[in-house]
Design a protein around this motif. Structure first.
Motif, short mmCIF file in Angstrom:
data_model
loop_
_atom_site.label_atom_id
_atom_site.label_comp_id
_atom_site.label_asym_id
_atom_site.label_seq_id
_atom_site.Cartn_x
_atom_site.Cartn_y
_atom_site.Cartn_z
N MET A 21 74.83 59.90 98.86
CA MET A 21 75.57 60.67 97.87
C MET A 21 76.88 59.95 97.51
SD MET A 21 78.57 62.67 98.15
CE MET A 21 79.40 63.85 97.10
N ILE A 22 77.47 59.26 98.47
CA ILE A 22 78.74 58.55 98.23
C ILE A 22 78.57 57.53 97.12
CG2 ILE A 22 80.48 57.06 99.29
CD1 ILE A 22 79.66 58.36 102.01
N GLU A 23 77.54 56.68 97.23
CA GLU A 23 77.31 55.66 96.20
C GLU A 23 76.97 56.28 94.85
OE1 GLU A 23 77.52 53.73 99.88
OE2 GLU A 23 76.12 55.33 99.39
N ILE A 24 76.14 57.33 94.89
CA ILE A 24 75.74 58.00 93.64
C ILE A 24 76.97 58.61 92.96
CG2 ILE A 24 74.36 59.87 92.67
CD1 ILE A 24 72.40 59.38 95.06
N ALA A 25 77.84 59.25 93.75
CA ALA A 25 79.04 59.88 93.19
C ALA A 25 80.01 58.84 92.63
CB ALA A 25 79.73 60.72 94.27
N LEU A 79 74.98 47.64 97.98
CA LEU A 79 75.34 46.81 96.84
C LEU A 79 75.79 47.66 95.65
CD1 LEU A 79 75.37 43.97 95.48
CD2 LEU A 79 73.01 44.41 94.79
N LEU A 80 75.07 48.74 95.39
CA LEU A 80 75.42 49.60 94.26
C LEU A 80 76.80 50.24 94.45
CD1 LEU A 80 74.30 50.75 91.59
CD2 LEU A 80 73.46 52.71 92.91
N GLY A 81 77.09 50.68 95.66
CA GLY A 81 78.40 51.26 95.94
C GLY A 81 79.53 50.26 95.76
N ARG A 82 79.29 49.03 96.18
CA ARG A 82 80.31 47.99 96.00
C ARG A 82 80.53 47.68 94.53
NH1 ARG A 82 78.63 43.66 100.83
NH2 ARG A 82 79.04 45.09 102.59
N LEU A 83 79.45 47.63 93.77
CA LEU A 83 79.59 47.41 92.33
C LEU A 83 80.42 48.51 91.68
CD1 LEU A 83 76.01 46.24 91.24
CD2 LEU A 83 78.14 45.02 90.75
N ALA A 84 80.10 49.76 92.02
CA ALA A 84 80.84 50.89 91.44
C ALA A 84 82.31 50.82 91.81
CB ALA A 84 80.23 52.21 91.93
N MET A 85 82.60 50.44 93.06
CA MET A 85 83.99 50.38 93.50
C MET A 85 84.75 49.30 92.76
SD MET A 85 85.23 52.61 95.48
CE MET A 85 86.76 52.38 94.60
N ARG A 86 84.12 48.15 92.53
CA ARG A 86 84.79 47.09 91.78
C ARG A 86 85.08 47.55 90.35
NH1 ARG A 86 86.28 41.93 91.22
NH2 ARG A 86 86.12 41.08 89.12
N GLY A 87 84.11 48.22 89.73
CA GLY A 87 84.32 48.71 88.37
C GLY A 87 85.45 49.71 88.30
N ILE A 88 85.57 50.57 89.32
CA ILE A 88 86.65 51.56 89.34
C ILE A 88 88.01 50.88 89.45
CG2 ILE A 88 87.65 53.45 90.70
CD1 ILE A 88 84.72 54.25 91.42
#
Length: 565
Positions: free
Chosen positions: A377-381, A318-327
């Motif tokens: 690490m992918i999601e954190i990055a 979920l966190l990775g998806r959120l970050a990707m949408r924000g990007i």
């Protein structure tokens, strides 16, 4: 197949689905040239889409087609009043559009005014329609009803005809629709029909464009059915997949000094895939993170599993998806200020909302400070990349500091420390024991620790940094700390899921100190220059490359670890 299409068309909304996604592609494929599509906030004068040309196999001369589009069925109550009121828009076409909106070059063409809906014109409204069209039909202006049956026929004939849509993609498409309640199965069948449709053998410009349109229509149908089944996991996964497959096809076009009509058509289709992804992700987050992110443990509990591993995996996903949408929204908001300032502003607000939600989700779900998989690490990055884009690193450094402490402390107490093992059964059993041999196997390599250590100079004091490196040296002295860069083959392989490519830099151990780490990374960045040849990066679509990395579980390259300002 036709039944599936009719049900799909009936479920579409007018704004954003039927008028912007499906109908423009269909009209282009049947021989018409689309003159305009609807824009939010502008006056349409009754016409949602205007097109000109001859429909293949039907028209003997060119017509100017004017479409008034409605969602679902049209009943008698929709004829004169309500949100879907038909007559006022037909009157506006006749009284305003025909008098002032037709370009001089089309002024002499006969006109067809088409009432278009995804469902059907119900019996209670047929008399109104018949009376209206009989009264206002002239030698130059005629009226047509384009209902779901008509649209499905055109789609079957031009986009999804048996001779065009081969048996394999047709069968996999139907299976994807049937399995929308099972996200993994739906994803695999969607991947199969996209692979069938967008295979290398279809190389002519015309064939390429047709296959892309077919892919979009099929994918849109799968997503519409998934929404109907209230399974937003399927909508997110297949929309992201479609975006990557679309780019894999488009990137192969030959670069020309001046874009041709074909290039413009390809970019229009890509734009539709991107908008489909943004729409699907917005719906997904409205049901999950945007609504429940502030409530402590709400999202963790929603995983509905007794296994902490399931919660950890789901929350990082979920966190990775959120970050990707924000990007993505950040990229679009910076690229549209002059073309569409209002839309640009809304995208900037969406980025800010996503950032606030990420902070809330992290604070409300402590499992996000204890990644169990090394490739988290992918999601954190991605989170830190978005933080840098928006100059909000300070909001996430405490979280990163917590990760640095908890991951190494977990090693000391032998409790669910990050592992490079990916098999679900292995993760459930992890750690199996405290033997050094098992530690060496579970942590044979790491991309997480070098990344966290890289950021420690910005968030930790000397004591904390020393404690971090000493714990690693004591518990996993044989771990190969590494970073990943794309190579010359990556652009041909990454978009469809091939992961055996790239360059692994191994001399990035935290044991050697921060200065040595940075020096090694800088030399690697200077040497490994293939990333600048990645097609999406050359086109200014960096988020597309990062999406592929997250989707296929490839590490985020050091080029995106720290941005220059």
């Amino acid at each position: 197949m036709k039944i599936i299409l009719k049900e799909y068309l009936a479920s579409l909304r007018e704004r954003g689905d039927l008028d912007k996604s499906v109908l423009p592609n269909l009209l282009s494929e049947i021989g018409l040239r689309v003159l305009n599509t609807p824009m939010i906030g502008t006056r349409q004068n009754g016409v949602d889409i205007a097109a000109v040309g001859k429909i293949k196999g039907e028209d003997k001369q060119r017509y100017l087609y004017l479409f008034c589009i409605k969602a679902g069925n049209i009943s008698r109550s929709d004829w004169s009043t309500g949100i879907q009121a038909v007559r006022p828009e037909l009157d506006e076409i006749r009284d305003v559009y025909l008098r002032s909106n037709i370009a001089r070059e089309y002024a002499d063409l006969p006109i067809k005014i088409c009432l278009c809906c995804g469902g059907e014109l119900e019996e209670t409204a047929l008399m109104n329609w018949a009376g209206y069209t009989d009264r206002y039909t002239t030698e130059k202006v005629s009226y047509e009803e384009w209902n779901g049956d008509r649209l499905a026929d055109l789609m079957m004939r031009s986009l999804l005809a048996r001779e065009l849509l081969d048996e394999d993609p047709r069968r996999n498409f139907q299976k994807a629709v049937a399995m929308v309640n099972e996200p993994n199965a739906c994803y695999e069948y969607a991947r199969a029909f996209l692979g069938n449709l967008l295979s290398e053998e279809h190389c002519t410009d015309k064939d390429q464009l047709l296959r892309l349109r077919q892919s979009f229509i099929c994918l849109h149908a799968v997503i519409a059915w998934a929404i109907e089944a209230e399974n937003l996991e399927s909508t997110y996964k297949v929309s992201e997949l479609g975006m990557l497959f679309c780019w894999n096809t488009i990137r192969k076009r030959k670069q020309k000094k001046r874009p041709t009509k074909h290039d413009e058509s390809l970019m229009f289709v890509l734009d539709q895939f991107l908008k489909l992804y943004l729409t699907a992700s917005e719906m997904y987050f409205q049901k999950t993170a945007y609504t429940h992110g502030r409530t402590p443990h709400a999202l963790s509990v929603a995983v509905r599993s007794r296994e902490s591993v399931d919660v950890n995996l789901a929350m990082f996903e979920l966190l990775g998806r959120l970050a990707m949408r924000g990007i993505w929204t950040d990229l679009f908001s910076r690229g549209l200020p002059e073309a569409d300032p209002d839309f640009s502003k809304s995208l900037a607000e969406s980025t800010k909302h996503t950032l606030d939600t990420m902070v809330s989700v992290i604070n409300s779900n402590p499992t996000l400070s204890s990644p169990i998989r090394d490739d988290h690490m992918i999601e954190i990055a991605l989170v830190m990349y978005l933080a840098q884009l928006t100059q909000s690193e300070s909001r996430f450094l405490p979280w990163l500091k917590s990760i640095s402490y908890r991951t190494t402390f977990a090693l000391i107490i032998n409790s669910q420390y990050p592992t490079c093992l990916r098999d679900y059964a292995d993760l459930l059993a992890h750690p199996e024991n405290s033997d050094q041999s098992y530690l060496d196997e579970a942590c044979v390599g790491s991309i997480l620790y070098p990344y966290v250590y890289f950021w420690m100079q910005y968030m930790a004091n000397e004591k904390e940094t020393t404690e971090f490196t000493e714990r690693l040296k004591k518990k996993i002295p044989n771990c190969t700390h590494q970073a990943w860069f794309p190579d010359e083959d990556s652009d041909d392989l990454i978009w469809c899921g091939e992961t055996y490519h790239g360059i692994c830099v191994t001399d990035v151990s935290p044991h050697d100190g921060h200065e040595a780490l940075v020096d090694t990374l800088n030399k690697a960045i200077e040497t490994c220059t293939a990333i600048s040849e990645i097609s999406a990066i050359k086109a200014g679509l960096v988020p597309l490359f990062l999406t592929a990395c997250r989707h296929y579980r490839l590490p985020i390259p050091p080029n995106f670890w720290l941005l220059e300002r």
